[in-house]
Design an enzyme around this catalytic site. Structure first.
Site, short mmCIF file in Angstrom:
data_model
loop_
_atom_site.label_atom_id
_atom_site.label_comp_id
_atom_site.label_asym_id
_atom_site.label_seq_id
_atom_site.Cartn_x
_atom_site.Cartn_y
_atom_site.Cartn_z
N ALA A 183 3.15 -2.22 9.78
CA ALA A 183 2.57 -3.24 10.66
C ALA A 183 3.25 -4.58 10.40
O ALA A 183 3.82 -4.79 9.32
CB ALA A 183 1.07 -3.40 10.39
N SER A 201 -8.34 -2.81 9.80
CA SER A 201 -8.51 -3.99 8.94
C SER A 201 -9.83 -4.70 9.17
O SER A 201 -10.33 -4.78 10.30
CB SER A 201 -7.36 -4.95 9.24
N SER A 225 1.97 -7.52 9.25
CA SER A 225 0.65 -7.59 8.61
C SER A 225 0.24 -8.99 8.17
O SER A 225 -0.85 -9.16 7.63
CB SER A 225 0.63 -6.66 7.39
N ARG A 241 1.69 -7.33 -4.15
CA ARG A 241 1.35 -8.02 -2.91
C ARG A 241 2.50 -8.95 -2.52
O ARG A 241 3.15 -9.56 -3.40
CB ARG A 241 0.08 -8.84 -3.18
N GLU A 288 -9.99 -7.71 9.34
CA GLU A 288 -9.68 -8.81 10.26
C GLU A 288 -10.28 -8.54 11.65
O GLU A 288 -10.46 -9.46 12.44
CB GLU A 288 -8.17 -8.98 10.40
N LEU A 307 0.82 3.02 7.90
CA LEU A 307 0.60 1.74 7.21
C LEU A 307 1.55 0.65 7.73
O LEU A 307 1.38 -0.52 7.41
CB LEU A 307 0.81 1.89 5.70
N ASP A 323 0.83 -1.21 0.00
CA ASP A 323 0.00 0.00 0.00
C ASP A 323 0.86 1.26 0.00
O ASP A 323 0.51 2.26 -0.63
CB ASP A 323 -0.91 0.04 1.24
N TYR A 350 -3.08 -10.78 15.33
CA TYR A 350 -3.05 -9.62 14.42
C TYR A 350 -4.37 -8.85 14.51
O TYR A 350 -4.37 -7.62 14.65
CB TYR A 350 -2.81 -10.11 12.98
P1 NAP Z 1 2.78 -4.97 3.79
O1 NAP Z 1 3.00 -5.04 2.32
O2 NAP Z 1 3.03 -6.18 4.61
O3 NAP Z 1 3.68 -3.77 4.35
C1 NAP Z 1 3.90 -3.60 5.72
C2 NAP Z 1 4.86 -2.45 5.91
O4 NAP Z 1 5.09 -2.25 7.31
C3 NAP Z 1 6.26 -2.68 5.28
O5 NAP Z 1 6.69 -1.48 4.69
C4 NAP Z 1 7.12 -3.01 6.48
O6 NAP Z 1 8.48 -2.70 6.32
C5 NAP Z 1 6.48 -2.07 7.52
N1 NAP Z 1 6.85 -2.40 8.89
C6 NAP Z 1 6.82 -3.61 9.49
N2 NAP Z 1 7.28 -3.51 10.76
C7 NAP Z 1 7.62 -2.22 10.96
C8 NAP Z 1 8.16 -1.51 12.06
N3 NAP Z 1 8.49 -2.10 13.20
N4 NAP Z 1 8.38 -0.18 11.92
C9 NAP Z 1 8.09 0.45 10.75
N5 NAP Z 1 7.57 -0.18 9.66
C10 NAP Z 1 7.33 -1.49 9.78
O7 NAP Z 1 1.29 -4.48 4.11
P2 NAP Z 1 0.21 -3.79 3.17
O8 NAP Z 1 -0.59 -4.86 2.51
O9 NAP Z 1 0.86 -2.73 2.37
O10 NAP Z 1 -0.75 -3.14 4.25
C11 NAP Z 1 -0.52 -1.82 4.75
C12 NAP Z 1 -1.24 -1.65 6.07
O11 NAP Z 1 -2.64 -1.88 5.90
C13 NAP Z 1 -0.82 -2.62 7.17
O12 NAP Z 1 -0.92 -1.95 8.39
C14 NAP Z 1 -1.84 -3.74 7.10
O13 NAP Z 1 -1.95 -4.39 8.35
C15 NAP Z 1 -3.08 -2.92 6.76
N6 NAP Z 1 -4.13 -3.61 6.02
C16 NAP Z 1 -3.84 -4.27 4.85
C17 NAP Z 1 -4.85 -4.86 4.13
C18 NAP Z 1 -4.57 -5.57 2.84
O14 NAP Z 1 -5.44 -6.34 2.39
N7 NAP Z 1 -3.43 -5.32 2.20
C19 NAP Z 1 -6.17 -4.78 4.60
C20 NAP Z 1 -6.44 -4.08 5.78
C21 NAP Z 1 -5.41 -3.49 6.47
P3 NAP Z 1 9.56 -3.78 5.74
O15 NAP Z 1 9.53 -3.60 4.26
O16 NAP Z 1 10.82 -3.35 6.38
O17 NAP Z 1 9.08 -5.15 6.17
O1 G4F Z 2 -4.23 -13.66 1.91
P1 G4F Z 2 -4.37 -13.97 3.34
O2 G4F Z 2 -3.15 -14.44 4.06
O3 G4F Z 2 -5.03 -12.70 4.00
P2 G4F Z 2 -5.81 -12.43 5.39
O4 G4F Z 2 -5.46 -13.44 6.42
O5 G4F Z 2 -7.24 -12.26 5.04
O6 G4F Z 2 -5.17 -11.05 5.83
C1 G4F Z 2 -4.96 -9.99 4.89
O7 G4F Z 2 -6.11 -9.20 4.82
C2 G4F Z 2 -6.44 -8.51 6.03
C3 G4F Z 2 -7.73 -7.73 5.77
O8 G4F Z 2 -8.83 -8.56 6.06
C4 G4F Z 2 -5.29 -7.60 6.38
F1 G4F Z 2 -5.60 -6.88 7.48
C5 G4F Z 2 -4.04 -8.43 6.61
O9 G4F Z 2 -2.94 -7.56 6.90
C6 G4F Z 2 -3.73 -9.20 5.34
O10 G4F Z 2 -3.39 -8.27 4.34
O11 G4F Z 2 -5.48 -15.12 3.54
C7 G4F Z 2 -6.80 -15.00 3.03
C8 G4F Z 2 -7.56 -16.30 3.24
C9 G4F Z 2 -7.49 -16.86 4.66
O12 G4F Z 2 -8.76 -17.27 5.06
C10 G4F Z 2 -6.58 -18.08 4.56
O13 G4F Z 2 -6.86 -19.12 5.48
O14 G4F Z 2 -6.97 -17.29 2.40
C11 G4F Z 2 -6.88 -18.51 3.13
N1 G4F Z 2 -5.83 -19.33 2.55
C12 G4F Z 2 -6.03 -20.56 1.99
N2 G4F Z 2 -4.87 -21.08 1.61
C13 G4F Z 2 -4.53 -19.05 2.49
C14 G4F Z 2 -3.91 -20.16 1.90
N3 G4F Z 2 -3.84 -17.96 2.89
C15 G4F Z 2 -2.47 -17.96 2.68
N4 G4F Z 2 -1.77 -16.87 3.06
N5 G4F Z 2 -1.84 -19.03 2.12
C16 G4F Z 2 -2.52 -20.15 1.71
O15 G4F Z 2 -1.93 -21.13 1.22
#
Ligand code: NAP
Ligand code: G4F
Length: 329
Positions: free
Chosen positions: A81, A124, A83, A183, A126, A79, A13, A148
């Site tokens: 986390a 989130s 994550s 991603r 979640e 952002l 993000d 989480y």
């Molecule tokens: P991501 O690709 O896993 O990126 C996480 C970021 O957090 C990375 O830049 C990571 O840095 C940084 N980070 C981890 N630990 C840290 C620390 N101790 N201090 C400072 N930075 C740190 O996640 P994303 O998908 O972009 O998501 C962005 C945010 O939205 C997260 O907070 C996630 O929980 C939340 N969120 C995501 C989704 C989704 O579906 N993508 C949905 C809802 C909420 P490094 O590169 O050094 O690891």
């Molecule tokens: O892609 P996932 O690992 O995402 P999850 O757990 O929904 O979390 C992501 O979305 C959240 C928002 O709702 C964020 F807050 C969080 O930071 C992250 O970005 O898994 C999605 C679903 C789960 O139900 C998991 O059990 O896919 C199912 N799944 C099935 N097979 C799998 C797999 N997930 C992963 N990672 N790997 C598998 O092989």
């Protein structure tokens, strides 16, 4: 010219948000934590074009204070986390330190350095976990199912608490799953799209997956970062659900992704209990009507378009890796 500071800029993000803010004429700073490997792959193309990285960590309060003093932002997007949900069972305390207390550290830094800064918290879906109603809105009670999810509930409420206690402009965006070619490879959509590309190129035959019956409301990350910006531009701070309103299973994800390259997922996908979670979030569906009404936000990419975009990008990536010799049989 406005200034934004993004934590988590090296993540999925963070990179899309930085691009979008630059397009809007912002000066963009990104907090980067120390690592022994290169983590700037997703923002490399922006480092010459207006993004400045600044060192800091959500675990280190002083580094956040220094980052705010140095960059003097109008807006902070938190952002950063831990994550990845499965890791939160392996490292629940670290997850709490970064994903929960990290929010308080940043809010305290803002309170000390400049309480006029506008703050976005990446909350989130979640948090809804074992869902109490469907679809989920801003008013749906939380029932997190992982360390989480619990940490994100803390982050959500401390964000509201600093709004109500100190009058700081804080917003919490409750974003449902959003994906892209950027991603991380461990998340399910990218695991599938990269797996499909490797199978198509003959590098593997099988894709071992967890719970194929889990359902998610998947959108495109590029659409979702616009909602973050819109939230900070409102007259009053508030919290918003951001989602497509459409739900699909992991099985459907596999079906569409394999079909994109002419394959049948049933010939390749194997369910493996090693990828099952101690507690699952079975189904999520968001109701983003408030974001539509108040922010004028709506998603532009649908599920099929998203999956095709990711598979096509990974097909190109694998082809490039083969050409460069990074991937050999
Ligand atoms: P991501 O690709 O896993 O990126 C996480 C970021 O957090 C990375 O830049 C990571 O840095 C940084 N980070 C981890 N630990 C840290 C620390 N101790 N201090 C400072 N930075 C740190 O996640 P994303 O998908 O972009 O998501 C962005 C945010 O939205 C997260 O907070 C996630 O929980 C939340 N969120 C995501 C989704 C989704 O579906 N993508 C949905 C809802 C909420 P490094 O590169 O050094 O690891
Ligand atoms: O892609 P996932 O690992 O995402 P999850 O757990 O929904 O979390 C992501 O979305 C959240 C928002 O709702 C964020 F807050 C969080 O930071 C992250 O970005 O898994 C999605 C679903 C789960 O139900 C998991 O059990 O896919 C199912 N799944 C099935 N097979 C799998 C797999 N997930 C992963 N990672 N790997 C598998 O092989």
């Amino acid at each position: 010219m406005k200034t934004a500071l993004i934590t988590g800029i090296t993540g999925q993000d963070g990179s899309y948000l930085a691009e979008s803010l630059l397009r809007d004429g912002y000066r963009v700073f990104g907090l980067q934590r120390r690592s022994s490997t290169i983590t700037t792959e997703r923002v490399e193309h922006l480092l010459e074009g207006g993004v400045t990285l600044i060192s800091g960590d959500l675990i280190d309060e002083n580094s956040l204070i220094r980052a705010l003093e140095k960059t003097e932002p109008d807006e902070v997007y938190n952002l950063g986390a831990q994550s990845f949900v499965p890791t939160s069972w392996d490292q629940p305390i670290l997850t709490g330190e970064i994903t929960a207390l990290g929010v308080t550290r940043m809010l305290e830094a803002i309170r000390i350095v400049n309480p006029k800064v506008r703050f976005y918290q990446a909350s989130s879906s979640e948090m809804f976990g074992k869902v109490q109603e469907s679809p989920q809105t801003e008013r749906t009670p939380f029932y997190p199912r992982s360390p989480y999810g619990v940490a994100k509930v803390y982050g959500h409420w401390i964000t509201i608490n600093y709004r109500e206690s100190y009058g700081i402009f804080t917003v919490s965006g409750i974003l449902f799953n959003h994906e892209s070619p950027r991603r991380g490879l461990e998340f399910v959509t990218r695991k599938v799209s990269f797996g499909v590309a490797r199978i198509r190129a003959g590098f593997q035959k099988e894709l071992r997956m967890g719970n194929l019956d889990a359902k998610r409301d998947w959108g495109f990350a590029g659409d979702y970062v616009r909602a973050m910006q819109l939230m900070l531009r409102q007259a009053e701070p508030d919290d918003y659900v951001v989602a497509t309103g459409e739900t699909h299973s992991v099985r459907e994800l596999c079906e569409v992704a394999f079909a994109r390259v002419g394959l049948d997922y049933r010939d390749h996908v194997v369910q493996d209990e090693r990828y099952f979670r101690p507690a699952e979030v079975h189904v999520l569906t968001g109701d983003a009507s408030k974001a539509r009404r108040k922010l004028g936000w709506r998603p532009e990419t649908d599920f099929k378009g998203l999956v095709h975009m990711m598979v096509d990008a990974d097909m190109e990536l694998v082809a490039a890796m083969i050409r460069s010799g990074a991937m050999t049989k």
